[in-house]
Scaffold this active site. Sequence first.
Site, mmCIF file in Angstrom:
data_model
loop_
_atom_site.group_PDB
_atom_site.id
_atom_site.type_symbol
_atom_site.label_atom_id
_atom_site.label_comp_id
_atom_site.label_asym_id
_atom_site.label_seq_id
_atom_site.Cartn_x
_atom_site.Cartn_y
_atom_site.Cartn_z
ATOM 1 N N GLN B 136 0.838 -1.205 0.000
ATOM 2 C CA GLN B 136 0.000 0.000 0.000
ATOM 3 C C GLN B 136 0.870 1.250 0.000
ATOM 4 O O GLN B 136 1.564 1.516 0.982
ATOM 5 C CB GLN B 136 -0.875 -0.021 1.259
ATOM 6 C CG GLN B 136 -1.754 1.191 1.450
ATOM 7 C CD GLN B 136 -2.554 1.092 2.740
ATOM 8 O OE1 GLN B 136 -2.072 0.528 3.723
ATOM 9 N NE2 GLN B 136 -3.750 1.636 2.749
ATOM 10 N N GLY B 137 0.846 1.994 -1.073
ATOM 11 C CA GLY B 137 1.645 3.217 -1.153
ATOM 12 C C GLY B 137 0.796 4.436 -0.856
ATOM 13 O O GLY B 137 0.389 5.167 -1.763
ATOM 14 N N TYR B 138 0.522 4.628 0.380
ATOM 15 C CA TYR B 138 -0.292 5.774 0.805
ATOM 16 C C TYR B 138 0.576 6.808 1.541
ATOM 17 O O TYR B 138 0.775 7.929 1.100
ATOM 18 C CB TYR B 138 -1.426 5.308 1.732
ATOM 19 C CG TYR B 138 -2.697 4.876 1.034
ATOM 20 C CD1 TYR B 138 -2.669 4.138 -0.146
ATOM 21 C CD2 TYR B 138 -3.943 5.187 1.571
ATOM 22 C CE1 TYR B 138 -3.853 3.727 -0.761
ATOM 23 C CE2 TYR B 138 -5.122 4.782 0.969
ATOM 24 C CZ TYR B 138 -5.072 4.063 -0.198
ATOM 25 O OH TYR B 138 -6.237 3.660 -0.787
ATOM 26 N N SER B 139 1.072 6.414 2.729
ATOM 27 C CA SER B 139 1.729 7.381 3.615
ATOM 28 C C SER B 139 3.013 7.940 3.035
ATOM 29 O O SER B 139 3.735 7.264 2.301
ATOM 30 C CB SER B 139 2.064 6.704 4.945
ATOM 31 O OG SER B 139 0.913 6.170 5.512
ATOM 32 N N SER B 171 4.295 -1.299 4.313
ATOM 33 C CA SER B 171 4.365 -2.650 4.878
ATOM 34 C C SER B 171 4.593 -3.673 3.776
ATOM 35 O O SER B 171 3.903 -3.675 2.768
ATOM 36 C CB SER B 171 3.071 -3.003 5.605
ATOM 37 O OG SER B 171 2.946 -2.217 6.749
ATOM 38 N N GLU B 253 -9.906 -1.476 4.818
ATOM 39 C CA GLU B 253 -8.772 -1.677 5.723
ATOM 40 C C GLU B 253 -9.252 -1.655 7.171
ATOM 41 O O GLU B 253 -8.943 -2.527 7.960
ATOM 42 C CB GLU B 253 -7.708 -0.600 5.491
ATOM 43 C CG GLU B 253 -6.516 -0.736 6.447
ATOM 44 C CD GLU B 253 -5.369 0.221 6.134
ATOM 45 O OE1 GLU B 253 -5.590 1.212 5.414
ATOM 46 O OE2 GLU B 253 -4.256 -0.030 6.630
ATOM 47 N N SER B 383 -5.509 6.315 12.730
ATOM 48 C CA SER B 383 -5.205 6.166 14.160
ATOM 49 C C SER B 383 -6.470 6.312 14.994
ATOM 50 O O SER B 383 -7.505 6.787 14.509
ATOM 51 C CB SER B 383 -4.197 7.233 14.583
ATOM 52 O OG SER B 383 -4.824 8.501 14.547
ATOM 53 N N GLU B 385 -7.067 8.432 17.231
ATOM 54 C CA GLU B 385 -7.455 9.841 17.309
ATOM 55 C C GLU B 385 -8.250 10.243 16.070
ATOM 56 O O GLU B 385 -9.230 10.985 16.160
ATOM 57 C CB GLU B 385 -6.209 10.733 17.449
ATOM 58 C CG GLU B 385 -5.470 10.596 18.773
ATOM 59 C CD GLU B 385 -4.669 9.312 18.901
ATOM 60 O OE1 GLU B 385 -4.399 8.648 17.871
ATOM 61 O OE2 GLU B 385 -4.319 8.927 20.038
HETATM 62 C C1 LIG Z 1 3.496 -0.806 11.483
HETATM 63 C C2 LIG Z 1 2.958 0.181 10.509
HETATM 64 C C3 LIG Z 1 2.635 -0.222 9.234
HETATM 65 C C4 LIG Z 1 2.148 0.675 8.304
HETATM 66 N N1 LIG Z 1 1.901 0.242 7.024
HETATM 67 C C5 LIG Z 1 1.546 1.142 6.077
HETATM 68 C C6 LIG Z 1 1.433 0.754 4.713
HETATM 69 O O1 LIG Z 1 1.594 -0.398 4.369
HETATM 70 N N2 LIG Z 1 1.156 1.691 3.787
HETATM 71 C C7 LIG Z 1 0.962 2.986 4.123
HETATM 72 O O2 LIG Z 1 0.693 3.770 3.242
HETATM 73 N N3 LIG Z 1 1.059 3.401 5.409
HETATM 74 C C8 LIG Z 1 1.356 2.505 6.389
HETATM 75 N N4 LIG Z 1 1.495 2.910 7.698
HETATM 76 C C9 LIG Z 1 1.356 4.331 8.003
HETATM 77 C C10 LIG Z 1 0.171 4.698 8.844
HETATM 78 O O3 LIG Z 1 -1.004 4.669 8.123
HETATM 79 C C11 LIG Z 1 0.483 6.074 9.456
HETATM 80 O O4 LIG Z 1 1.502 5.871 10.371
HETATM 81 C C12 LIG Z 1 -0.715 6.707 10.097
HETATM 82 O O5 LIG Z 1 -1.608 7.160 9.142
HETATM 83 C C13 LIG Z 1 -0.352 7.854 11.038
HETATM 84 O O6 LIG Z 1 0.427 8.811 10.403
HETATM 85 P P1 LIG Z 1 1.786 9.331 11.018
HETATM 86 O O7 LIG Z 1 2.586 8.162 11.384
HETATM 87 O O8 LIG Z 1 2.365 10.285 10.076
HETATM 88 O O9 LIG Z 1 1.354 10.041 12.352
HETATM 89 P P2 LIG Z 1 0.874 11.551 12.507
HETATM 90 O O10 LIG Z 1 -0.181 11.825 11.509
HETATM 91 O O11 LIG Z 1 2.045 12.431 12.551
HETATM 92 O O12 LIG Z 1 0.187 11.485 13.929
HETATM 93 C C14 LIG Z 1 0.908 11.544 15.151
HETATM 94 C C15 LIG Z 1 -0.089 11.482 16.291
HETATM 95 O O13 LIG Z 1 -0.972 12.598 16.213
HETATM 96 C C16 LIG Z 1 -2.320 12.172 16.149
HETATM 97 N N5 LIG Z 1 -3.098 13.055 15.274
HETATM 98 C C17 LIG Z 1 -2.822 13.397 14.000
HETATM 99 N N6 LIG Z 1 -3.741 14.231 13.521
HETATM 100 C C18 LIG Z 1 -4.657 14.431 14.520
HETATM 101 C C19 LIG Z 1 -5.855 15.201 14.643
HETATM 102 N N7 LIG Z 1 -6.332 15.922 13.636
HETATM 103 N N8 LIG Z 1 -6.517 15.159 15.828
HETATM 104 C C20 LIG Z 1 -6.049 14.421 16.852
HETATM 105 N N9 LIG Z 1 -4.914 13.689 16.793
HETATM 106 C C21 LIG Z 1 -4.231 13.703 15.635
HETATM 107 C C22 LIG Z 1 -2.239 10.784 15.577
HETATM 108 O O14 LIG Z 1 -3.367 10.015 15.897
HETATM 109 C C23 LIG Z 1 -0.980 10.264 16.241
HETATM 110 O O15 LIG Z 1 -1.265 9.838 17.530
HETATM 111 C C24 LIG Z 1 1.961 2.018 8.651
HETATM 112 C C25 LIG Z 1 2.288 2.441 9.959
HETATM 113 C C26 LIG Z 1 2.775 1.552 10.888
HETATM 114 C C27 LIG Z 1 3.119 2.041 12.241
#
Ligand SMILES: Cc1cc2nc3c(=O)[nH]c(=O)nc-3n(C[C@H](O)[C@H](O)[C@H](O)COP(=O)(O)OP(=O)(O)OC[C@H]3O[C@@H](n4cnc5c(N)ncnc54)[C@H](O)[C@@H]3O)c2cc1C
Lengths: 356, 402
Positions: B136-139, B171, B253, B383, B385
């Site tokens: 999945q190429g999202y983040s 992932s 998902e 997440s 949140e």
């Molecule tokens: C083990 C693992 C596997 C993953 N696999 C994939 C994958 O295969 N493909 C892919 O594309 N992505 C993947 N991800 C990425 C995942 O979807 C992101 O980590 C997730 O969307 C959170 O983004 P971030 O890490 O940038 O955190 P941030 O967005 O920086 O958030 C940091 C914290 O702030 C909170 N937060 C953010 N915005 C708000 C708001 N508006 N209000 C309240 N709280 C807020 C969040 O909940 C979190 O607690 C994976 C992540 C992990 C840890």
Amino acid sequence: MAVLNEEQEMLRDMAREWATNESPVTEFRKVRARGEPEAFDREAYATMAEMGWAGVIIPEEHGGSDFGFLSAGLVIEELGKTLTASPLIATTLAASAIILGGSEQQKSKWLPKLAHGEAIATLAIDEGAHHDPDAIEAVVVEGKLTGTKAFVAEAHGADLFVVAAKDGLYLVEKGDGVTLTTRRLTDQRSHADIAFDGAAAEKLADGGDDLLGRVLDRARVLTAAEMLGMAQTVFDMTLAYLKQRVQFNQVLSTFQALQHRMADLFADLAQMRSAVEAGLQAIDSGAGAERAAIVAKAEANRVLHTISNEGIQLHGGIGMTDEYDVGFYLKRARVLENAWGTTSLLRDRFASLGGY
Amino acid sequence: MATQIEPEARDSAELFREEVRQFIADNFPEELKGKGLSMGGVEGATKESPAQKSWREAMGGRGWGTPTWPKEYGGGGLSRKQAAILNEELARAGAYNPIGGMGVMMFGPTLLEYGSEAQKQEHIPPICRGEIRWCQGYSEPNAGSDLANLQTMAEDKGDHYLVNGQKTWTSGGQWADKCFAIVRTDRSDKHKGISFLLIDMDSPGVEVRPITMISGTSPFCETFFTDVKVPKENLVGEEGQGWTIGKRLLQHERTNLSGAAPGSRSGASLADIAKKYGRVSKDGTLADPVLRDRIADFEIRWTSFLHTARRAVEESKAQGGVSEISSALKKLGTKLGQERAELTIEIMGLQGLGWEGDNFSPVELQGVRAWLYGKATTIYGGSTEIQNNVIAKRVLGMLDHQ
Ligand SMILES: Cc1cc2nc3c(=O)[nH]c(=O)nc-3n(C[C@H](O)[C@H](O)[C@H](O)COP(=O)(O)OP(=O)(O)OC[C@H]3O[C@@H](n4cnc5c(N)ncnc54)[C@H](O)[C@@H]3O)c2cc1C
């Protein structure tokens, strides 16, 4: 923050400066990378001893500074902040057992060496994976100790073990009849099971019936002090991260949902700090030490548990990576939560002390 | 509610059950009994044993790894009811569904909804056979919770797109054959400038760098795209429709992730673990009343979570849409999964915190890694949140205060 005297402030500032500059988490990473069972840096420990930290609770006539537990806790807290791997707590606790229960001869043999970092010592109390001082089976017959101890912290570097047997605490030197088996735990520090097979043991005979209990009070508060440093750091790291990470065109710290979470953690941390400091002070004053030590460790368990989980969660994905430090605090946190009493054991003791 | 089943319907259900039993008896290798598919196929590209391969091919051949997907693309074409029977019989035989991963969980259902006929013909059958791994190429580094902020650019070059940028936390990126990605095709509009693109991971210009996690494994990567050529036919839906399609995929998902926290489904019950690692009274109950209370508390909440999950499914079926409690499911399930893992290591004491060595059992060591990995379940897939924000805004109608 407890009101500190000038000496204590100096001690704390020195520890803070050294830990920040000379022993940041990158130093722990080096220890981990070496993968030696001893899991600490001997040179760094020698430096700590030179600065007097190994002798903080040791009387002056035996080479220490006799500053007491609040002072020792200040140093430990600073080292906890940077996850400095050292046998400082272990040695301090073993020294406290000797101070409380040793003969003059035992004191003069060991305390100066421990104070100067020439010898390392540790407590060997529990015999299973759970802290359970009521379930000790090790026995000493005619000066020979037989039994097993489990998950002894800092065992690999230790020259001396303070061992709990059925009838009290004993000093056992590394050597014949002492066999270590390494236990690699998630915190990557030194832990070992020890088999004592007729090892020469000398009783700490002058400590009275509750010597073990009093040593455990000390173990609880010093461990809680390390946990306090860890909790403070995770809190600080998380707050700093939230203040700079931008999502939705805003820094995360502008979201009220997160502000309230941090406010809750801040309040918890304040409670943890006062509980830990009160515990340390109670050891120094001798008044209500057992109860205060339980409160300190139970609060440390509760708050560090929450903060270590929240630290990961609030960092998002980056918190899950090995390259970022916050995960190390989570792993160490669970190990320390198990040391000298999980929350449920401590609550049970607390209730018993209160007669309910 | 017990509904009267028509005799004919019961007969056909029974016939189907017979067919499944026979199929399992004929095809499921005894040596795989009690084993499962590890972590949805993203935990590592372990070599497939001959037994695993034959089981996968047998299930894939019938389309039963994707039982409710249409037959014409290689799915099983089963009704929900038949799929339920299939699951029951697999479980009864100690067998498992060998086909999983992101292709099955998220990408397939989305492509079936939005893909062109040609795309479905090309991509769905290999997913059903378990031959192709998708990632999945999202983040991106600056597009996590705020996914629409993504910057990876796909430039229109006539017959192809030229993709440049960086994805992160991919992932299984190092083991994947293909990647479903959301990319920017227009810089002028945050949401409407996003498109849904399928990228071959072995295209020139794709580079993956595994990242080690706190659990010690490296199941995810940084993924870099430098002048990667992607044929136009790999665009799903229309250009600019990627946000809508991408969000639909996230719904799949979420549904799949609720309750997916590692440790939440492991064999032994908490009570059994507690009996093994702690003290038991003469009457066979747990000697530690505090622990007993906490396990009961957990199990009560876990049971009501399972009821909630069931209700959500029933409601969405009845309404023909998403149940309003489905947003709460992921948050509840992942939290409970984490609590269970915490409780498990607490029950085991230091024996439950082993990192390596023969003096820990495989179950103990895996438990530690699963506890650590499980912290991610409340972060990825939206997440906790973000789920809370969704509930507050979309379900409860509460307004943004900023
Ligand atoms: C083990 C693992 C596997 C993953 N696999 C994939 C994958 O295969 N493909 C892919 O594309 N992505 C993947 N991800 C990425 C995942 O979807 C992101 O980590 C997730 O969307 C959170 O983004 P971030 O890490 O940038 O955190 P941030 O967005 O920086 O958030 C940091 C914290 O702030 C909170 N937060 C953010 N915005 C708000 C708001 N508006 N209000 C309240 N709280 C807020 C969040 O909940 C979190 O607690 C994976 C992540 C992990 C840890």
